[in-house]
Design an enzyme around this catalytic site. Structure first.
Site, PDB file in Angstrom:
ATOM      1  N   CYS A  23     -11.062   7.326  -4.305  1.00 13.61           N
ATOM      2  CA  CYS A  23     -10.363   7.351  -2.998  1.00 13.61           C
ATOM      3  C   CYS A  23     -11.211   6.029  -2.227  1.00 13.61           C
ATOM      4  O   CYS A  23     -10.614   5.251  -1.881  1.00 13.61           O
ATOM      5  CB  CYS A  23     -10.692   8.494  -2.010  1.00 13.61           C
ATOM      6  SG  CYS A  23     -10.263   8.313  -0.379  1.00 13.61           S
TER       7      CYS A  23
ATOM      8  N   ARG B 256      15.029   3.682   9.757  1.00 12.15           N
ATOM      9  CA  ARG B 256      15.538   2.235   9.361  1.00 12.15           C
ATOM     10  C   ARG B 256      16.774   1.977   9.984  1.00 12.15           C
ATOM     11  O   ARG B 256      17.891   2.273   9.289  1.00 12.15           O
ATOM     12  CB  ARG B 256      15.437   2.159   7.862  1.00 12.15           C
ATOM     13  CG  ARG B 256      14.018   2.614   7.439  1.00 12.15           C
ATOM     14  CD  ARG B 256      13.681   2.212   6.026  1.00 12.15           C
ATOM     15  NE  ARG B 256      14.182   0.794   5.679  1.00 12.15           N
ATOM     16  CZ  ARG B 256      13.075  -0.329   6.014  1.00 12.15           C
ATOM     17  NH1 ARG B 256      11.852   0.138   6.314  1.00 12.15           N
ATOM     18  NH2 ARG B 256      13.424  -1.496   5.666  1.00 12.15           N
TER      19      ARG B 256
ATOM     20  N   ASP C 175      -2.633  -8.475   4.955  1.00 12.77           N
ATOM     21  CA  ASP C 175      -1.217  -8.429   5.539  1.00 12.77           C
ATOM     22  C   ASP C 175      -1.400  -7.261   6.654  1.00 12.77           C
ATOM     23  O   ASP C 175      -0.595  -7.387   7.547  1.00 12.77           O
ATOM     24  CB  ASP C 175      -0.395  -7.610   4.375  1.00 12.77           C
ATOM     25  CG  ASP C 175       0.819  -7.670   4.715  1.00 12.77           C
ATOM     26  OD1 ASP C 175       1.473  -8.349   5.434  1.00 12.77           O
ATOM     27  OD2 ASP C 175       1.789  -6.541   4.545  1.00 12.77           O
TER      28      ASP C 175
END
Length: 478
Positions: free
Chosen positions: A376, A161, A326
């Site tokens: 899951c 980052r 997204d």
């Protein structure tokens, strides 16, 4: 579903008699839309952020949402929901690039179009770099929940980052966090799990809990796909590079970048944290995956990734283009534009319904027979590019890690489920776990699944803050 009136709809597909338009019969009663008011534009340059590449979808455009698109978005979102609560969720890129005034207008449009009894919540995901008094006073005034992106302590966070000069952003993010605290803004932490921090689950969790004061935490695995033809470029990252055209990231290929989390290591990372949490923090700290796993034992699936089907998490670009998800902001998953077709019509379209049902219908035989399938459900479709044990395509890259987590955490999860069923708080599991630890003995295998003795693993509460790469580091495999 009964046909319901949508007051004030004004786009082509839902226009007609202004006294009441017909709601599509297959329309979902609610969904969680992520809006990107600045598109993929960001003020930092995280090495693993393939969303930066999405600017290639809209070349030569200024990626900023207009007031007309903002109003259309808010109005249609509120019209579309038939549940009492609606979430207006902002993401990026970096949404603070839009300035505070843009979001003041968003709140005004919410008040203009909100129906009587409709409760609207506001969420905002940010890197925190631009947060100041003005931003945080605004968040506090309107009750925004702010998600802050932090990848752990400085040594880990600053690995990937970074800003556009390749400098770490940790100090700037901490300054933003201090602003949130100063103004009493509710916040949670979003942490990616990547090749730099995957071996440090417990240390990261303790940092968030003890040093940042976080009480709500979300962990997101970094999985950057590539093909044999693109892996070299992908490993360089997604920012602009001299002499190289920016490559549009799409969910294709069965290779992963050097920054991606290891498949099994992701499960070990989660269990490292779970074993700390189940002994000390149940009811005090809330980790998204732990909460939704417990809910799944009651048949309630609150997170699209591990629900049987999906399709209720669309993404809205700055210009009004609506995408299926997204993670699928790419040409093949563009549903349409809200200036041309009402978003509810797009959400009820055959294309979007198929997108959601394919999650269930495309499971491999290995997934369908798996003992943890109900927890899951094959994971996220974007990660299904590996081969199953019998060679079938479409297995989740993270399968070994997910199976490890759901298997190793199941005993404690089922204990909490029984406590809830009996009217007791799930936090009572901590005392039960302490008794089990005493019976287990220090030299029994640790229940985290690491293979180490309990005494030298989660039976040892000594803080560990060495962030050197693990000596048993393995190549990224699927």
């Amino acid at each position: 579903m009964e046909a319901t009136l949508l007051s004030g709809a004004s786009t082509a597909s839902m226009e007609g008699d202004q006294t009441g338009d017909i709601r599509p019969s297959d329309a979902p009663p609610c969904f969680h839309l992520l809006a990107k008011p600045s598109g993929s534009t960001c003020n930092i340059d995280c090495k693993y952020c393939f969303f930066l590449s999405k600017e290639a979808l809209y070349p030569n455009e200024k990626h900023r949402m207009s007031e007309a698109t903002l109003e259309t978005y808010i109005r249609q979102l509120l019209e579309s929901h038939r549940t009492p609560e609606v979430t207006v969720a902002w993401q990026g890129g970096e949404p603070t690039l839009m300035k505070v005034e843009f979001f003041r207008h968003a709140v005004e449009f919410v008040e203009k179009y909100r129906r009587p009894g409709q409760v609207v919540k506001h969420t905002f995901q940010t890197n925190g770099i631009l947060l100041d008094d003005e931003w945080c006073e605004f968040f506090k005034q309107y009750g925004f929940l702010v998600g802050l992106s932090v990848d752990g302590p400085r040594e880990l966070h600053d690995t990937f980052r970074v800003d556009r000069r390749a400098q770490g952003t940790f100090d700037l993010v901490m300054s933003g966090l201090n602003q949130l605290r100063k103004h009493g803004v509710e916040f949670n932490i979003l942490c990616t799990v990547n090749s730099a921090n995957e071996h440090h689950g417990r240390a990261i969790y303790r940092f968030f809990r003890d040093e940042l004061g976080a009480r709500w935490i979300q962990f997101i695995p970094i999985i950057e796909r590539a093909t044999e033809q693109t892996i070299h470029l992908a490993n360089r990252g997604w920012s602009e590079q001299a002499g190289h055209k920016r490559m549009l990231y799409t969910q294709t290929g069965n290779l992963v970048t050097e920054r991606s989390v290891g498949a099994k290591q992701y499960g070990l990372f989660l269990m490292d944290i779970f074993q700390e949490w189940v002994r000390h923090d149940v009811g005090q700290v809330f980790v998204q995956l732990f909460d939704v796993t417990l809910e799944a034992l009651f048949g309630r699936h609150l997170l699209c990734i591990h629900a049987p089907t999906c399709g209720l998490g669309p993404a809205l670009e700055y210009n009004g283009d609506l995408y299926s998800c997204d993670h699928f902001v790419e040409p093949g998953y563009r549903l349409g534009n809200i200036h041309e077709t009402h978003m509810l019509t797009l959400m009820a379209s055959p294309e979007q319904r198929k997108f959601g049902l394919d999650k269930r219908d495309s499971l491999t035989a290995q997934c369908r027979s798996c003992k943890v399938r109900t927890l899951c459900n094959g994971g996220c479709p974007k990660d299904r590019f590996a081969l199953s044990t019998d060679g079938e395509a479409g297995q989740n890259y993270l399968c070994s890690g997910l199976e490890l987590f759901f298997t190793q955490s199941r005993h404690a999860m089922e204990t909490m489920a029984r406590l809830l069923h009996d009217g007791r708080p799930p936090a009572d599991v901590m005392a039960i776990t302490a008794l089990e630890d005493k019976r287990r003995g220090p030299y029994a295998p640790c229940p985290c699944g690491s293979g180490r003795k309990f005494k030298f693993c989660h039976g040892n509460d000594t803080p560990h803050r060495s962030f050197e790469p693990a000596s048993n580091e393995a190549p990224r495999t699927s």
